[in-house]
Design an enzyme around this catalytic site. Structure first.
Site, PDB file in Angstrom:
ATOM      1  N   GLY A 118      -4.021   0.109  -7.482  1.00 27.36           N
ATOM      2  CA  GLY A 118      -2.970   0.651  -7.961  1.00 27.36           C
ATOM      3  C   GLY A 118      -2.851   0.684  -9.635  1.00 27.36           C
ATOM      4  O   GLY A 118      -2.763   1.574 -10.282  1.00 27.36           O
ATOM      5  N   THR A 119      -3.234  -0.512  -9.970  1.00 24.66           N
ATOM      6  CA  THR A 119      -3.410  -0.805 -11.574  1.00 24.66           C
ATOM      7  C   THR A 119      -4.633  -0.198 -11.955  1.00 24.66           C
ATOM      8  O   THR A 119      -4.569   0.179 -13.259  1.00 24.66           O
ATOM      9  CB  THR A 119      -3.627  -2.017 -12.084  1.00 24.66           C
ATOM     10  OG1 THR A 119      -4.439  -2.789 -11.220  1.00 24.66           O
ATOM     11  CG2 THR A 119      -2.220  -2.974 -11.497  1.00 24.66           C
ATOM     12  N   CYS A 138      -0.176  -6.395  -9.005  1.00 20.40           N
ATOM     13  CA  CYS A 138      -0.995  -5.834  -8.086  1.00 20.40           C
ATOM     14  C   CYS A 138      -0.225  -4.609  -8.000  1.00 20.40           C
ATOM     15  O   CYS A 138       0.836  -4.845  -7.088  1.00 20.40           O
ATOM     16  CB  CYS A 138      -1.327  -6.481  -6.932  1.00 20.40           C
ATOM     17  SG  CYS A 138      -2.184  -5.393  -5.446  1.00 20.40           S
ATOM     18  N   GLY A 139      -0.704  -3.466  -8.423  1.00 19.80           N
ATOM     19  CA  GLY A 139       0.344  -2.272  -8.199  1.00 19.80           C
ATOM     20  C   GLY A 139       0.423  -1.937  -6.783  1.00 19.80           C
ATOM     21  O   GLY A 139       1.560  -1.595  -6.469  1.00 19.80           O
ATOM     22  N   ASN A 140      -0.530  -1.866  -6.110  1.00 20.74           N
ATOM     23  CA  ASN A 140      -0.351  -1.664  -4.385  1.00 20.74           C
ATOM     24  C   ASN A 140       0.444  -2.780  -3.871  1.00 20.74           C
ATOM     25  O   ASN A 140       1.230  -2.353  -2.952  1.00 20.74           O
ATOM     26  CB  ASN A 140      -1.836  -1.204  -3.795  1.00 20.74           C
ATOM     27  CG  ASN A 140      -2.516   0.039  -4.069  1.00 20.74           C
ATOM     28  OD1 ASN A 140      -1.722   0.924  -4.386  1.00 20.74           O
ATOM     29  ND2 ASN A 140      -3.735   0.092  -4.285  1.00 20.74           N
ATOM     30  N   ASN A 177      -5.673  -0.526   0.770  1.00 20.58           N
ATOM     31  CA  ASN A 177      -5.575  -1.798  -0.038  1.00 20.58           C
ATOM     32  C   ASN A 177      -4.795  -2.693   0.943  1.00 20.58           C
ATOM     33  O   ASN A 177      -3.430  -2.354   1.118  1.00 20.58           O
ATOM     34  CB  ASN A 177      -5.092  -1.616  -1.544  1.00 20.58           C
ATOM     35  CG  ASN A 177      -5.478  -2.785  -2.314  1.00 20.58           C
ATOM     36  OD1 ASN A 177      -4.822  -2.546  -3.468  1.00 20.58           O
ATOM     37  ND2 ASN A 177      -6.396  -3.396  -2.337  1.00 20.58           N
ATOM     38  N   GLU A 184     -12.956  -4.617  -7.144  1.00 22.62           N
ATOM     39  CA  GLU A 184     -11.907  -5.375  -7.755  1.00 22.62           C
ATOM     40  C   GLU A 184     -12.151  -6.720  -7.939  1.00 22.62           C
ATOM     41  O   GLU A 184     -12.769  -7.421  -7.000  1.00 22.62           O
ATOM     42  CB  GLU A 184     -10.913  -5.267  -6.430  1.00 22.62           C
ATOM     43  CG  GLU A 184      -9.777  -4.029  -6.651  1.00 22.62           C
ATOM     44  CD  GLU A 184      -8.417  -4.752  -6.216  1.00 22.62           C
ATOM     45  OE1 GLU A 184      -7.986  -5.696  -6.277  1.00 22.62           O
ATOM     46  OE2 GLU A 184      -8.154  -3.597  -5.276  1.00 22.62           O
ATOM     47  N   ARG A 185     -12.053  -7.400  -9.168  1.00 25.88           N
ATOM     48  CA  ARG A 185     -12.306  -8.619  -9.253  1.00 25.88           C
ATOM     49  C   ARG A 185     -11.313  -9.678  -8.440  1.00 25.88           C
ATOM     50  O   ARG A 185     -10.048  -9.248  -7.958  1.00 25.88           O
ATOM     51  CB  ARG A 185     -11.663  -9.019 -10.788  1.00 25.88           C
ATOM     52  CG  ARG A 185     -11.520 -10.391 -11.066  1.00 25.88           C
ATOM     53  CD  ARG A 185     -10.687 -10.478 -12.591  1.00 25.88           C
ATOM     54  NE  ARG A 185      -9.100 -10.512 -12.426  1.00 25.88           N
ATOM     55  CZ  ARG A 185      -8.443 -10.718 -13.554  1.00 25.88           C
ATOM     56  NH1 ARG A 185      -8.909 -11.164 -14.599  1.00 25.88           N
ATOM     57  NH2 ARG A 185      -7.253 -10.616 -13.431  1.00 25.88           N
TER      58      ARG A 185
HETATM   59  N1  LIG Z   1      -7.715  -7.726  -8.247  1.00 21.87           N
HETATM   60  C1  LIG Z   1      -6.717  -7.532  -9.307  1.00 21.87           C
HETATM   61  C2  LIG Z   1      -5.355  -7.743  -8.763  1.00 21.87           C
HETATM   62  C3  LIG Z   1      -4.939  -6.525  -7.735  1.00 21.87           C
HETATM   63  C4  LIG Z   1      -5.301  -5.358  -8.159  1.00 21.87           C
HETATM   64  C5  LIG Z   1      -5.242  -4.135  -7.393  1.00 21.87           C
HETATM   65  N2  LIG Z   1      -5.080  -4.394  -5.953  1.00 21.87           N
HETATM   66  C6  LIG Z   1      -3.734  -3.331  -7.426  1.00 21.87           C
HETATM   67  O1  LIG Z   1      -3.470  -2.301  -6.593  1.00 21.87           O
HETATM   68  O2  LIG Z   1      -3.399  -3.279  -8.641  1.00 21.87           O
HETATM   69  C7  LIG Z   1      -7.288  -8.580 -10.450  1.00 21.87           C
HETATM   70  O3  LIG Z   1      -7.549  -9.853  -9.896  1.00 21.87           O
HETATM   71  O4  LIG Z   1      -6.897  -8.213 -11.395  1.00 21.87           O
END
Ligand SMILES: N[C@H](CCC[C@H](N)C(=O)O)C(=O)O
Length: 237
Positions: free
Chosen positions: A188-189, A65-67, A9, A177-178
Site C-alpha cells: 500500500g505505501t 503499513c498501508g494494506n 498482502n 518488501e523490507r
Molecule cells: N515492509 C514495510 C512495512 C509494510 C508496508 C506494506 N506492507 C504496505 O502495505 O504499506 C517496511 O518495513 O517498511
C-alpha cells in the site's frame, strides 16, 4: 487470531486490547506465529482510540503499513467495534482517517521525504510514506527479477523497493518488501509512493494500479492521498 488479506498482502490480526503481549515479547511472538503471512498486526487501544501496531514477518516493527491499515479497518468493522462510515484510528505514523464509499478508503500518511537517488547505476526516487521506498520506473515490470534486484537495492537503501511501469491509463507495480524479505502481492505505501511521483509529473487526481494481487485505487484530494482495494478475512477466528 485471524488472517486478513489485502490484495494478497497477508496479515495475522492479534487482539491485544488487553495488552497480554508486552512490547518486548512482540518480535518473538511475530516470528513464532506469522507462519507464511507477510506481517502481524496487534490491535490495541489507547484510551478510547484503537491503535494499529504493525510488525513485518521477520519481527521488525514498521511505522506504518498501508494494506495493513485497510485490513485493520475491516477487522474493526467485522468485530462490530466501529459502525460509522467515517472513523479514525491511531498508528505509529499518526492518526489514520478511514471512510467507506464502495469499499474502504484509507488516508495515507503524508509523504515526508522525496529525492532523486541513484544506487549502483539504478536511478529512481526515494520516497517516505510512513516507511521508506526506493521506486524505479521500468519499461516492463513483468521482466524484472524482483527477488534478485529488489533484494540488492533493499539492502543498499534499507527501504522497500518498488518497480513501476506507466501503462495506458494505469500503473503496474511490483514490490520487494523490507522486513518481509521477498516480493509481496501488493504494497500500500509502495503504490502510494509511486502515485505521488506520477501525480507530481502528470497532475493525475486518481489512478488504478495493477499489482500481482489485483487492483488498487488511489486518489489525491487537497494534497492528501487515499488508498482503496480488496480486503477480506482469509481464515476463521
Ligand atoms: N515492509 C514495510 C512495512 C509494510 C508496508 C506494506 N506492507 C504496505 O502495505 O504499506 C517496511 O518495513 O517498511
Amino acid at each position: 487470531m485471524v488472517c486478513y488479506s489485502a490484495n494478497g498482502n497477508t496479515f495475522l490480526m492479534v487482539d491485544n486490547t488487553e495488552k497480554k503481549i508486552s512490547e518486548n515479547e512482540k518480535p518473538d511472538f511475530v516470528r513464532n506465529h506469522v507462519g507464511d503471512l507477510d506481517g502481524v498486526i496487534f490491535v490495541e487501544k489507547v484510551g478510547e482510540k484503537f491503535f494499529m501496531d504493525y510488525y513485518n514477518r521477520d519481527g521488525s516493527m514498521a511505522t506504518f503499513c498501508g494494506n495493513g491499515a485497510r485490513a485493520f479497518s475491516q477487522y474493526l468493522i467485522d468485530r462490530g467495534w466501529v459502525k460509522q462510515r467515517k472513523f479514525t484510528f491511531l498508528s505509529r505514523a499518526g492518526e489514520i482517517k478511514v471512510f467507506l464509499d464502495d469499499g474502504i478508503w484509507v488516508r495515507m500518511p503524508a509523504v515526508s521525504e522525496v529525492k532523486e537517488l541513484e544506487v549502483d547505476g539504478y536511478r529512481g526516487h526515494f520516497v517516505v510514506v510512513g516507511v521508506p521506498h526506493f521506486i524505479l520506473e521500468v519499461k516492463n515490470v513483468d521482466e524484472v527479477d524482483v527477488e534478485k534486484l529488489g533484494r540488492l537495492l533493499r539492502h543498499k537503501t534499507n527501504a522497500n523497493v518498488d518497480f513501476y511501469e506507466v501503462a495506458q491509463g494505469f500503473l503496474k507495480v511490483r514490490t520487494y518488501e523490507r522486513g518481509v524479505e521477498r516480493e509481496t502481492k501488493a504494497c500500500g505505501t509502495g503504490v502510494t509512493a509511486v502515485f505521488f511521483v506520477h501525480h507530481s509529473r502528470t497532475g493525475s487526481k486518481e489512478m488504478k494500479v495493477l499489482v500481482p494481487g489485483g487492483t488498487l485505487f488511489l486518489r489525491e484530494e487537497n494534497g492528501e492521498i487515499y488508498l482503496k482495494g480488496d480486503v477480506r478475512r482469509c481464515s476463521e477466528e
